[in-house]
Design a protein around this motif. Structure first.
Motif, PDB file in Angstrom:
ATOM      1  N   UNK A   1       0.840  -1.201   0.000  1.00  0.00           N
ATOM      2  CA  UNK A   1       0.000   0.000   0.000  1.00  0.00           C
ATOM      3  C   UNK A   1       0.872   1.246   0.000  1.00  0.00           C
ATOM      4  N   UNK A   2       1.923   1.222   0.805  1.00  0.00           N
ATOM      5  CA  UNK A   2       2.848   2.362   0.864  1.00  0.00           C
ATOM      6  C   UNK A   2       3.493   2.592  -0.500  1.00  0.00           C
ATOM      7  N   UNK A   3       3.952   1.521  -1.133  1.00  0.00           N
ATOM      8  CA  UNK A   3       4.592   1.657  -2.445  1.00  0.00           C
ATOM      9  C   UNK A   3       3.609   2.192  -3.487  1.00  0.00           C
ATOM     10  N   UNK A   4       2.391   1.668  -3.475  1.00  0.00           N
ATOM     11  CA  UNK A   4       1.374   2.122  -4.436  1.00  0.00           C
ATOM     12  C   UNK A   4       1.048   3.596  -4.229  1.00  0.00           C
ATOM     13  N   UNK A   5       0.976   4.024  -2.973  1.00  0.00           N
ATOM     14  CA  UNK A   5       0.641   5.425  -2.687  1.00  0.00           C
ATOM     15  C   UNK A   5       1.775   6.343  -3.118  1.00  0.00           C
ATOM     16  N   UNK A   6       3.014   5.911  -2.880  1.00  0.00           N
ATOM     17  CA  UNK A   6       4.161   6.702  -3.335  1.00  0.00           C
ATOM     18  C   UNK A   6       4.134   6.852  -4.850  1.00  0.00           C
ATOM     19  N   UNK A   7       3.780   5.769  -5.547  1.00  0.00           N
ATOM     20  CA  UNK A   7       3.717   5.805  -7.004  1.00  0.00           C
ATOM     21  C   UNK A   7       2.655   6.796  -7.483  1.00  0.00           C
ATOM     22  N   UNK A   8       1.503   6.815  -6.805  1.00  0.00           N
ATOM     23  CA  UNK A   8       0.437   7.755  -7.172  1.00  0.00           C
ATOM     24  C   UNK A   8       0.903   9.201  -7.040  1.00  0.00           C
ATOM     25  N   UNK A   9       1.735   9.462  -6.041  1.00  0.00           N
ATOM     26  CA  UNK A   9       2.216  10.828  -5.794  1.00  0.00           C
ATOM     27  C   UNK A   9       3.469  11.153  -6.600  1.00  0.00           C
ATOM     28  N   UNK A  10       3.989  10.162  -7.321  1.00  0.00           N
ATOM     29  CA  UNK A  10       5.183  10.382  -8.106  1.00  0.00           C
ATOM     30  C   UNK A  10       6.441  10.529  -7.282  1.00  0.00           C
TER      31      UNK A  10
END
Length: 345
Positions: free
Chosen positions: A33-42
């Motif tokens: 979840x942390x990795x996916x959220x970081x990806x969303x924020x670039x």
């Protein structure tokens, strides 16, 4: 630098994190979840050898990066053994009071990916049966998990694929009230993780950059003492973002941002702590300065590991830490605001 924190974003992410089981040693789902959220924020994301997350936000100065850490691992348990009666003896992950988990629902996570539900009970769970049920010591050796399956023997349990060493997570039961409270297990330290992401989301939405490079460490072994024993190279200053305690001889409230002057690892850096206090005053952020002698943080782990750093500790005020915890939206959002003031100062 005054920034705007998107409260709905922070609280929505916090609820998602709280609802995801992640006892120390079993954090791969929440780290995704942390990795996916970081990806969303670039935001660039990498994992350290222990599976923790490292996120980097480029600032104006690249020479002296600031590390902000928060931990996503929680308290939990592991199957110590399967009893002849078809229940599970447990061993603790992290430090908590046994009576704080009594009668709580839990999940058992097998090594082959299956999940079962259960309830944590003492081995003398009924006053109608055991004359000493009220006084029976709530110690690890006297606690067990009752599995929600038709099992009566050890073999019955083993046939389900449940074995020694499987992880047990405690149901968080996260609730956000209309009055602004957040009550749940594991607010320590998922509230701080959500606050850090509130800072990142603000940077993306408003287009501001910090004065210097930021390295965000999302650690996954803090509850067992070595979450930030390793930090990335080049760090000379670190702020551990973790919950503030509430109770006797403490001034912190659930609406405050806690600024810890000293914990079990000793005093935090004088200049950093003083600067955080002045920024809280400047930004009109309710805060409290307290001493936590029975507390350790990611910064404590980094210092004890020998890192040559200055360190400070802040976080939202949390009542009943390591039990059924509670804080407020205000405290979580203001933690992100204070960090924003610090990275922009």
């Amino acid at each position: 630098m005054s920034i705007t924190i998107h409260e709905e974003y922070v609280i929505t992410l916090l609820k998602k994190l709280l609802d995801t089981p992640s006892p120390s040693g079993y954090t791969h789902h929440v780290m995704q979840i942390i990795e996916d959220e970081a990806d969303k924020l670039g935001v660039p994301f990498e994992r350290n050898a222990k599976g923790g997350g490292i996120l980097r936000l480029q600032g104006e100065d690249h020479l002296s990066p600031l590390c902000l850490s928060a931990h996503v691992d929680t308290l939990g348990a592991i199957v110590r053994s399967v009893t002849s009666r078809g229940t599970l003896a447990i061993t603790s992950v992290g430090g908590f009071m046994m009576h704080s988990i009594e009668n709580e629902y839990c999940q058992i996570h097998t090594r082959d990916g299956r999940t079962y539900t259960g309830t944590i009970l003492s081995t003398h769970p009924s006053v109608h049966v055991y004359s000493d049920a009220r006084e029976f010591p709530r110690q690890e050796k006297n606690m067990e998990v009752r599995i929600d399956e038709l099992v009566e023997t050890k073999d019955d349990v083993l046939k389900l694929g449940i074995n020694n060493g499987d992880f047990i997570s405690f149901d968080a039961r996260a609730v956000v009230t209309k009055s602004g409270f957040i009550k749940s297990r594991h607010i320590d330290d998922k509230a701080s993780v959500a606050a850090l992401f509130g800072l990142l989301e603000s940077s993306k939405r408003e287009g501001w950059i910090p004065k210097r490079d930021l390295v965000l460490l999302i650690s996954n072994y803090e509850e067992v003492g070595h979450g930030a024993a390793f930090i990335p190279e080049g760090i000379r200053e670190m702020i551990a973002v973790d919950m503030g305690c509430i109770g006797d001889d403490l001034s912190c409230k659930e609406t405050d941002v806690s600024i810890c002057a000293k914990d079990s690892s000793g005093p935090y850096d004088y200049d950093m702590t003083s600067k955080l206090i002045e920024l809280a005053k400047r930004e009109n952020i309710p805060y409290a300065v307290d001493i936590y002698p029975q507390y350790g943080s990611d910064a404590s782990a980094a210092l004890r590991a020998g890192h040559n750093i200055r360190a400070a500790l802040i976080g939202p005020g949390v009542h009943a830490s390591h039990a059924m915890e509670r804080t407020t939206k205000q405290a979580v959002v203001n933690t992100a605001r204070l960090l924003g003031a610090y990275v922009g100062a």
